[in-house]
Design a protein around this motif. Sequence first.
Motif, PDB file in Angstrom:
ATOM      1  N   ALA A   1       0.825  -1.209   0.000  1.00 20.27           N
ATOM      2  CA  ALA A   1       0.000   0.000   0.000  1.00 20.27           C
ATOM      3  C   ALA A   1       0.858   1.258   0.000  1.00 20.27           C
ATOM      4  O   ALA A   1       0.546   2.234  -0.699  1.00 20.27           O
ATOM      5  CB  ALA A   1      -0.928  -0.006   1.213  1.00 20.27           C
ATOM      6  N   VAL A   2       1.936   1.247   0.772  1.00 20.12           N
ATOM      7  CA  VAL A   2       2.816   2.417   0.803  1.00 20.12           C
ATOM      8  C   VAL A   2       3.483   2.607  -0.553  1.00 20.12           C
ATOM      9  O   VAL A   2       3.569   3.730  -1.070  1.00 20.12           O
ATOM     10  CB  VAL A   2       3.860   2.282   1.932  1.00 20.12           C
ATOM     11  N   ARG A   3       3.959   1.524  -1.162  1.00 24.55           N
ATOM     12  CA  ARG A   3       4.588   1.638  -2.486  1.00 24.55           C
ATOM     13  C   ARG A   3       3.609   2.199  -3.517  1.00 24.55           C
ATOM     14  O   ARG A   3       3.986   3.032  -4.361  1.00 24.55           O
ATOM     15  CB  ARG A   3       5.132   0.276  -2.932  1.00 24.55           C
ATOM     16  N   ALA A   4       2.360   1.733  -3.464  1.00 21.49           N
ATOM     17  CA  ALA A   4       1.357   2.236  -4.416  1.00 21.49           C
ATOM     18  C   ALA A   4       1.090   3.722  -4.201  1.00 21.49           C
ATOM     19  O   ALA A   4       0.944   4.483  -5.163  1.00 21.49           O
ATOM     20  CB  ALA A   4       0.058   1.438  -4.274  1.00 21.49           C
ATOM     21  N   ALA A   5       1.052   4.139  -2.940  1.00 26.44           N
ATOM     22  CA  ALA A   5       0.823   5.554  -2.640  1.00 26.44           C
ATOM     23  C   ALA A   5       1.998   6.409  -3.110  1.00 26.44           C
ATOM     24  O   ALA A   5       1.815   7.510  -3.638  1.00 26.44           O
ATOM     25  CB  ALA A   5       0.591   5.740  -1.140  1.00 26.44           C
ATOM     26  N   LEU A   6       3.220   5.912  -2.942  1.00 24.96           N
ATOM     27  CA  LEU A   6       4.396   6.648  -3.401  1.00 24.96           C
ATOM     28  C   LEU A   6       4.411   6.754  -4.927  1.00 24.96           C
ATOM     29  O   LEU A   6       4.814   7.798  -5.479  1.00 24.96           O
ATOM     30  CB  LEU A   6       5.672   5.973  -2.909  1.00 24.96           C
ATOM     31  N   ALA A   7       3.970   5.711  -5.606  1.00 25.57           N
ATOM     32  CA  ALA A   7       3.902   5.771  -7.072  1.00 25.57           C
ATOM     33  C   ALA A   7       2.882   6.815  -7.514  1.00 25.57           C
ATOM     34  O   ALA A   7       3.117   7.571  -8.468  1.00 25.57           O
ATOM     35  CB  ALA A   7       3.544   4.399  -7.636  1.00 25.57           C
ATOM     36  N   GLU A   8       1.755   6.878  -6.827  1.00 26.06           N
ATOM     37  CA  GLU A   8       0.748   7.894  -7.136  1.00 26.06           C
ATOM     38  C   GLU A   8       1.288   9.288  -6.877  1.00 26.06           C
ATOM     39  O   GLU A   8       1.068  10.210  -7.672  1.00 26.06           O
ATOM     40  CB  GLU A   8      -0.503   7.641  -6.292  1.00 26.06           C
ATOM     41  N   ALA A   9       2.018   9.462  -5.774  1.00 24.33           N
ATOM     42  CA  ALA A   9       2.611  10.762  -5.472  1.00 24.33           C
ATOM     43  C   ALA A   9       3.609  11.165  -6.553  1.00 24.33           C
ATOM     44  O   ALA A   9       3.620  12.315  -7.017  1.00 24.33           O
ATOM     45  CB  ALA A   9       3.287  10.726  -4.104  1.00 24.33           C
ATOM     46  N   SER A  10       4.446  10.240  -6.967  1.00 18.86           N
ATOM     47  CA  SER A  10       5.437  10.544  -8.005  1.00 18.86           C
ATOM     48  C   SER A  10       4.765  11.004  -9.287  1.00 18.86           C
ATOM     49  O   SER A  10       5.186  11.999  -9.908  1.00 18.86           O
ATOM     50  CB  SER A  10       6.297   9.317  -8.290  1.00 18.86           C
ATOM     51  N   ALA A  11       3.717  10.314  -9.702  1.00 18.44           N
ATOM     52  CA  ALA A  11       3.033  10.668 -10.940  1.00 18.44           C
ATOM     53  C   ALA A  11       2.351  12.029 -10.826  1.00 18.44           C
ATOM     54  O   ALA A  11       2.398  12.838 -11.764  1.00 18.44           O
ATOM     55  CB  ALA A  11       2.010   9.586 -11.285  1.00 18.44           C
ATOM     56  N   ALA A  12       1.732  12.286  -9.693  1.00 17.88           N
ATOM     57  CA  ALA A  12       1.013  13.552  -9.524  1.00 17.88           C
ATOM     58  C   ALA A  12       1.959  14.742  -9.539  1.00 17.88           C
ATOM     59  O   ALA A  12       1.713  15.748 -10.211  1.00 17.88           O
ATOM     60  CB  ALA A  12       0.211  13.522  -8.223  1.00 17.88           C
ATOM     61  N   TRP A  13       3.069  14.637  -8.818  1.00 19.99           N
ATOM     62  CA  TRP A  13       3.987  15.777  -8.743  1.00 19.99           C
ATOM     63  C   TRP A  13       4.794  15.937 -10.014  1.00 19.99           C
ATOM     64  O   TRP A  13       5.195  17.064 -10.364  1.00 19.99           O
ATOM     65  CB  TRP A  13       4.890  15.642  -7.526  1.00 19.99           C
ATOM     66  N   ALA A  14       5.019  14.869 -10.746  1.00 13.26           N
ATOM     67  CA  ALA A  14       5.738  14.974 -12.018  1.00 13.26           C
ATOM     68  C   ALA A  14       4.943  15.770 -13.046  1.00 13.26           C
ATOM     69  O   ALA A  14       5.519  16.347 -13.978  1.00 13.26           O
ATOM     70  CB  ALA A  14       6.046  13.586 -12.561  1.00 13.26           C
ATOM     71  N   ALA A  15       3.622  15.830 -12.880  1.00  6.56           N
ATOM     72  CA  ALA A  15       2.765  16.534 -13.835  1.00  6.56           C
ATOM     73  C   ALA A  15       2.752  18.043 -13.626  1.00  6.56           C
ATOM     74  O   ALA A  15       2.228  18.784 -14.455  1.00  6.56           O
ATOM     75  CB  ALA A  15       1.341  15.994 -13.734  1.00  6.56           C
ATOM     76  N   VAL A  16       3.320  18.524 -12.515  1.00  9.29           N
ATOM     77  CA  VAL A  16       3.323  19.957 -12.214  1.00  9.29           C
ATOM     78  C   VAL A  16       4.430  20.637 -13.009  1.00  9.29           C
ATOM     79  O   VAL A  16       5.600  20.234 -12.937  1.00  9.29           O
ATOM     80  CB  VAL A  16       3.515  20.203 -10.704  1.00  9.29           C
ATOM     81  N   GLY A  17       4.056  21.662 -13.775  1.00  9.28           N
ATOM     82  CA  GLY A  17       5.025  22.372 -14.598  1.00  9.28           C
ATOM     83  C   GLY A  17       5.570  23.619 -13.930  1.00  9.28           C
ATOM     84  O   GLY A  17       5.082  24.044 -12.876  1.00  9.28           O
ATOM     85  N   PRO A  18       6.578  24.249 -14.540  1.00  9.92           N
ATOM     86  CA  PRO A  18       7.229  25.421 -13.939  1.00  9.92           C
ATOM     87  C   PRO A  18       6.285  26.569 -13.628  1.00  9.92           C
ATOM     88  O   PRO A  18       6.511  27.324 -12.677  1.00  9.92           O
ATOM     89  CB  PRO A  18       8.259  25.828 -15.003  1.00  9.92           C
ATOM     90  N   ALA A  19       5.214  26.727 -14.405  1.00  9.63           N
ATOM     91  CA  ALA A  19       4.297  27.850 -14.197  1.00  9.63           C
ATOM     92  C   ALA A  19       3.153  27.522 -13.241  1.00  9.63           C
ATOM     93  O   ALA A  19       2.279  28.361 -13.028  1.00  9.63           O
ATOM     94  CB  ALA A  19       3.730  28.309 -15.543  1.00  9.63           C
ATOM     95  N   ASP A  20       3.171  26.323 -12.657  1.00  7.20           N
ATOM     96  CA  ASP A  20       2.026  25.869 -11.867  1.00  7.20           C
ATOM     97  C   ASP A  20       2.168  26.071 -10.362  1.00  7.20           C
ATOM     98  O   ASP A  20       1.202  25.864  -9.620  1.00  7.20           O
ATOM     99  CB  ASP A  20       1.764  24.373 -12.112  1.00  7.20           C
ATOM    100  N   TRP A  21       3.352  26.441  -9.875  1.00 14.34           N
ATOM    101  CA  TRP A  21       3.603  26.367  -8.438  1.00 14.34           C
ATOM    102  C   TRP A  21       2.762  27.327  -7.605  1.00 14.34           C
ATOM    103  O   TRP A  21       2.579  27.097  -6.408  1.00 14.34           O
ATOM    104  CB  TRP A  21       5.093  26.558  -8.146  1.00 14.34           C
ATOM    105  N   GLN A  22       2.235  28.362  -8.212  1.00 16.26           N
ATOM    106  CA  GLN A  22       1.397  29.296  -7.455  1.00 16.26           C
ATOM    107  C   GLN A  22      -0.091  28.945  -7.518  1.00 16.26           C
ATOM    108  O   GLN A  22      -0.922  29.668  -6.960  1.00 16.26           O
ATOM    109  CB  GLN A  22       1.614  30.726  -7.961  1.00 16.26           C
ATOM    110  N   ARG A  23      -0.441  27.866  -8.187  1.00 15.68           N
ATOM    111  CA  ARG A  23      -1.848  27.447  -8.208  1.00 15.68           C
ATOM    112  C   ARG A  23      -2.320  27.156  -6.785  1.00 15.68           C
ATOM    113  O   ARG A  23      -1.605  26.514  -6.009  1.00 15.68           O
ATOM    114  CB  ARG A  23      -2.027  26.189  -9.064  1.00 15.68           C
TER     115      ARG A  23
END
Length: 253
Positions: free
Chosen positions: A112-134
Amino acid sequence: MAVTDALALPGEADTHVLPAETVRAAIGTGQERLCALLPGLTDAGVREPSELPGWTRAHVLSHLEGVALALARQARYALRGELIEPYDGGRPARAAAIEAGAVRGAAALGDAVRAALAEASAAWAAVGPADWQRPVKHRDGTLRSALLCWWRELEIHTADARIGHAPRGWPRELCHHLLDHLSPRVPQDLPLVLTSTDDTFSRRYGDTGVPAVTVSGPLTDLAAWLSGRTPHHPLDCRRSDRTIPPPDLLDWP
Protein backbone atom coordinates in the motif's frame (compact mmCIF):
# COMPACT_ATOMS: atom_id res chain seq x y z
CA MET A 1 14.89 30.73 -13.51
CA ALA A 2 11.30 31.91 -13.04
CA VAL A 3 10.26 32.81 -9.53
CA THR A 4 7.31 30.43 -9.87
CA ASP A 5 9.73 27.54 -10.27
CA ALA A 6 11.73 28.21 -7.12
CA LEU A 7 11.29 27.65 -3.41
CA ALA A 8 12.94 30.06 -0.99
CA LEU A 9 15.41 28.80 1.58
CA PRO A 10 15.03 30.20 5.11
CA GLY A 11 16.35 33.67 5.56
CA GLU A 12 17.50 33.75 1.92
CA ALA A 13 14.36 34.82 0.11
CA ASP A 14 16.01 37.91 -1.37
CA THR A 15 19.16 36.29 -2.72
CA HIS A 16 18.87 32.51 -2.95
CA VAL A 17 16.14 30.14 -4.00
CA LEU A 18 15.81 26.38 -3.95
CA PRO A 19 14.53 25.20 -7.36
CA ALA A 20 11.35 23.15 -7.26
CA GLU A 21 13.15 20.55 -9.33
CA THR A 22 15.69 20.20 -6.51
CA VAL A 23 12.89 19.55 -4.04
CA ARG A 24 11.29 17.01 -6.36
CA ALA A 25 14.63 15.27 -6.74
CA ALA A 26 15.06 15.17 -2.95
CA ILE A 27 11.57 13.73 -2.61
CA GLY A 28 12.41 11.12 -5.24
CA THR A 29 15.48 10.12 -3.26
CA GLY A 30 13.43 9.92 -0.07
CA GLN A 31 10.76 7.80 -1.72
CA GLU A 32 13.35 5.42 -3.15
CA ARG A 33 14.93 5.11 0.28
CA LEU A 34 11.59 4.30 1.88
CA CYS A 35 10.78 1.71 -0.79
CA ALA A 36 14.15 0.06 -0.20
CA LEU A 37 13.45 -0.18 3.53
CA LEU A 38 9.96 -1.69 3.23
CA PRO A 39 11.07 -5.27 2.34
CA GLY A 40 12.78 -5.48 5.73
CA LEU A 41 9.46 -5.19 7.56
CA THR A 42 8.01 -8.18 9.39
CA ASP A 43 4.56 -8.71 10.85
CA ALA A 44 6.04 -8.54 14.34
CA GLY A 45 8.18 -5.54 13.48
CA VAL A 46 5.33 -3.32 12.29
CA ARG A 47 3.63 -3.79 15.69
CA GLU A 48 6.65 -2.36 17.51
CA PRO A 49 6.58 1.24 18.80
CA SER A 50 7.50 4.10 16.53
CA GLU A 51 9.03 7.40 17.63
CA LEU A 52 5.52 8.83 18.00
CA PRO A 53 3.83 8.16 21.35
CA GLY A 54 0.95 5.71 21.05
CA TRP A 55 1.71 4.81 17.44
CA THR A 56 3.28 1.63 16.13
CA ARG A 57 5.43 1.54 13.03
CA ALA A 58 2.31 0.41 11.18
CA HIS A 59 0.47 3.56 12.28
CA VAL A 60 3.26 5.77 10.94
CA LEU A 61 3.45 3.92 7.63
CA SER A 62 -0.34 4.00 7.29
CA HIS A 63 -0.22 7.74 7.87
CA LEU A 64 2.52 8.12 5.25
CA GLU A 65 0.36 6.24 2.78
CA GLY A 66 -2.58 8.53 3.50
CA VAL A 67 -0.70 11.81 3.34
CA ALA A 68 1.05 10.78 0.11
CA LEU A 69 -2.34 10.21 -1.51
CA ALA A 70 -3.90 13.31 0.05
CA LEU A 71 -1.22 15.67 -1.20
CA ALA A 72 -1.07 13.97 -4.60
CA ARG A 73 -4.80 14.64 -4.86
CA GLN A 74 -4.19 18.30 -4.05
CA ALA A 75 -1.79 18.46 -6.99
CA ARG A 76 -4.07 16.70 -9.45
CA TYR A 77 -7.08 18.87 -8.65
CA ALA A 78 -5.05 22.09 -8.62
CA LEU A 79 -3.86 21.38 -12.16
CA ARG A 80 -7.54 21.21 -13.17
CA GLY A 81 -8.19 24.54 -11.49
CA GLU A 82 -10.22 22.88 -8.73
CA LEU A 83 -9.96 22.84 -4.94
CA ILE A 84 -10.66 19.76 -2.84
CA GLU A 85 -10.17 18.83 0.79
CA PRO A 86 -7.06 16.72 1.42
CA TYR A 87 -9.15 13.98 3.09
CA ASP A 88 -12.77 13.12 2.38
CA GLY A 89 -14.45 13.43 5.75
CA GLY A 90 -11.75 15.65 7.24
CA ARG A 91 -9.55 14.79 10.21
CA PRO A 92 -11.94 12.18 11.71
CA ALA A 93 -11.80 10.20 8.47
CA ARG A 94 -8.03 10.64 8.35
CA ALA A 95 -7.67 9.25 11.88
CA ALA A 96 -10.00 6.34 11.12
CA ALA A 97 -8.05 5.45 7.97
CA ILE A 98 -4.77 5.40 9.90
CA GLU A 99 -6.22 3.04 12.51
CA ALA A 100 -7.76 0.78 9.88
CA GLY A 101 -4.57 0.69 7.85
CA ALA A 102 -2.39 -0.05 10.85
CA VAL A 103 -3.91 -3.51 11.37
CA ARG A 104 -2.48 -4.80 8.08
CA GLY A 105 0.43 -7.18 7.95
CA ALA A 106 3.86 -6.14 6.75
CA ALA A 107 3.40 -7.30 3.15
CA ALA A 108 0.04 -5.60 2.65
CA LEU A 109 1.25 -2.46 4.36
CA GLY A 110 4.38 -2.33 2.22
CA ASP A 111 2.37 -2.81 -0.98
CA ALA A 112 0.00 0.00 0.00
CA VAL A 113 2.82 2.42 0.80
CA ARG A 114 4.59 1.64 -2.49
CA ALA A 115 1.36 2.24 -4.42
CA ALA A 116 0.82 5.55 -2.64
CA LEU A 117 4.40 6.65 -3.40
CA ALA A 118 3.90 5.77 -7.07
CA GLU A 119 0.75 7.89 -7.14
CA ALA A 120 2.61 10.76 -5.47
CA SER A 121 5.44 10.54 -8.01
CA ALA A 122 3.03 10.67 -10.94
CA ALA A 123 1.01 13.55 -9.52
CA TRP A 124 3.99 15.78 -8.74
CA ALA A 125 5.74 14.97 -12.02
CA ALA A 126 2.76 16.53 -13.84
CA VAL A 127 3.32 19.96 -12.21
CA GLY A 128 5.02 22.37 -14.60
CA PRO A 129 7.23 25.42 -13.94
CA ALA A 130 4.30 27.85 -14.20
CA ASP A 131 2.03 25.87 -11.87
CA TRP A 132 3.60 26.37 -8.44
CA GLN A 133 1.40 29.30 -7.45
CA ARG A 134 -1.85 27.45 -8.21
CA PRO A 135 -4.00 27.39 -5.06
CA VAL A 136 -4.76 24.24 -3.09
CA LYS A 137 -7.20 23.59 -0.28
CA HIS A 138 -4.48 22.23 2.03
CA ARG A 139 -3.93 25.05 4.53
CA ASP A 140 -5.23 27.45 1.87
CA GLY A 141 -1.79 27.24 0.28
CA THR A 142 -0.30 26.68 -3.14
CA LEU A 143 1.22 23.77 -4.99
CA ARG A 144 4.56 25.14 -3.80
CA SER A 145 3.59 24.84 -0.12
CA ALA A 146 2.00 21.42 -0.69
CA LEU A 147 5.19 20.08 -2.29
CA LEU A 148 7.24 21.27 0.68
CA CYS A 149 4.70 19.70 3.03
CA TRP A 150 5.09 16.34 1.30
CA TRP A 151 8.87 16.64 1.61
CA ARG A 152 8.58 17.26 5.36
CA GLU A 153 6.06 14.48 5.89
CA LEU A 154 8.08 11.95 3.90
CA GLU A 155 11.42 12.60 5.60
CA ILE A 156 10.18 13.11 9.14
CA HIS A 157 7.81 10.15 9.24
CA THR A 158 10.27 7.80 7.57
CA ALA A 159 12.50 8.58 10.53
CA ASP A 160 9.56 8.24 12.94
CA ALA A 161 8.89 4.71 11.69
CA ARG A 162 12.28 3.53 13.00
CA ILE A 163 12.93 1.27 10.02
CA GLY A 164 16.48 2.36 9.20
CA HIS A 165 16.49 6.10 8.51
CA ALA A 166 16.97 8.67 11.27
CA PRO A 167 17.07 12.49 11.43
CA ARG A 168 20.87 12.42 11.24
CA GLY A 169 20.39 11.38 7.60
CA TRP A 170 18.24 14.39 6.72
CA PRO A 171 19.70 16.49 3.87
CA ARG A 172 21.07 19.94 4.62
CA GLU A 173 18.42 21.70 2.52
CA LEU A 174 15.63 20.00 4.44
CA CYS A 175 17.18 20.96 7.78
CA HIS A 176 17.32 24.61 6.77
CA HIS A 177 13.74 24.43 5.56
CA LEU A 178 12.62 22.93 8.88
CA LEU A 179 14.41 25.62 10.88
CA ASP A 180 12.44 28.19 8.91
CA HIS A 181 9.07 26.46 8.74
CA LEU A 182 9.08 25.54 12.43
CA SER A 183 10.09 28.99 13.70
CA PRO A 184 6.53 29.49 15.11
CA ARG A 185 7.38 26.76 17.64
CA VAL A 186 9.72 29.21 19.39
CA PRO A 187 7.74 31.17 22.02
CA GLN A 188 7.62 34.89 21.30
CA ASP A 189 9.10 35.69 24.71
CA LEU A 190 12.05 33.32 24.16
CA PRO A 191 15.10 34.89 22.49
CA LEU A 192 16.81 31.87 20.94
CA VAL A 193 19.95 31.35 18.90
CA LEU A 194 20.56 28.08 17.06
CA THR A 195 24.19 27.54 16.07
CA SER A 196 25.35 24.64 13.93
CA THR A 197 28.68 23.09 14.88
CA ASP A 198 29.17 21.42 11.49
CA ASP A 199 27.84 24.08 9.16
CA THR A 200 28.39 27.82 8.81
CA PHE A 201 24.96 28.59 10.15
CA SER A 202 23.49 30.53 13.03
CA ARG A 203 19.93 31.77 13.36
CA ARG A 204 18.31 34.01 15.94
CA TYR A 205 14.65 33.94 16.87
CA GLY A 206 12.93 36.61 18.95
CA ASP A 207 14.10 39.82 20.59
CA THR A 208 17.68 40.81 19.76
CA GLY A 209 17.98 43.20 22.70
CA VAL A 210 18.11 40.68 25.53
CA PRO A 211 20.38 37.72 26.35
CA ALA A 212 19.38 34.69 24.34
CA VAL A 213 19.28 30.98 24.99
CA THR A 214 21.91 29.45 22.69
CA VAL A 215 21.44 25.90 21.44
CA SER A 216 24.42 24.40 19.60
CA GLY A 217 24.93 21.11 17.83
CA PRO A 218 25.10 19.48 14.39
CA LEU A 219 22.62 20.91 11.89
CA THR A 220 20.60 17.69 11.71
CA ASP A 221 20.29 17.61 15.51
CA LEU A 222 19.07 21.21 15.62
CA ALA A 223 16.43 20.38 13.01
CA ALA A 224 15.45 17.23 14.91
CA TRP A 225 15.05 19.15 18.15
CA LEU A 226 12.99 21.95 16.61
CA SER A 227 10.77 19.33 14.96
CA GLY A 228 10.18 17.57 18.29
CA ARG A 229 12.40 14.58 17.53
CA THR A 230 15.32 13.21 19.53
CA PRO A 231 18.72 14.57 18.43
CA HIS A 232 21.42 11.99 17.69
CA HIS A 233 23.87 13.91 19.90
CA PRO A 234 23.03 15.88 23.07
CA LEU A 235 22.66 19.57 22.30
CA ASP A 236 24.64 22.21 24.17
CA CYS A 237 22.16 24.68 25.64
CA ARG A 238 23.27 27.83 27.48
CA ARG A 239 22.03 31.14 28.77
CA SER A 240 24.66 33.69 29.79
CA ASP A 241 27.30 30.92 29.60
CA ARG A 242 25.40 28.74 32.06
CA THR A 243 24.29 25.29 30.95
CA ILE A 244 20.51 24.87 31.07
CA PRO A 245 18.01 22.29 29.79
CA PRO A 246 16.66 22.91 26.29
CA PRO A 247 13.61 25.20 26.46
CA ASP A 248 10.07 24.00 25.86
CA LEU A 249 8.66 24.67 22.42
CA LEU A 250 5.14 25.37 21.20
CA ASP A 251 2.99 23.08 19.07
CA TRP A 252 3.62 22.52 15.37
CA PRO A 253 2.41 25.35 13.12
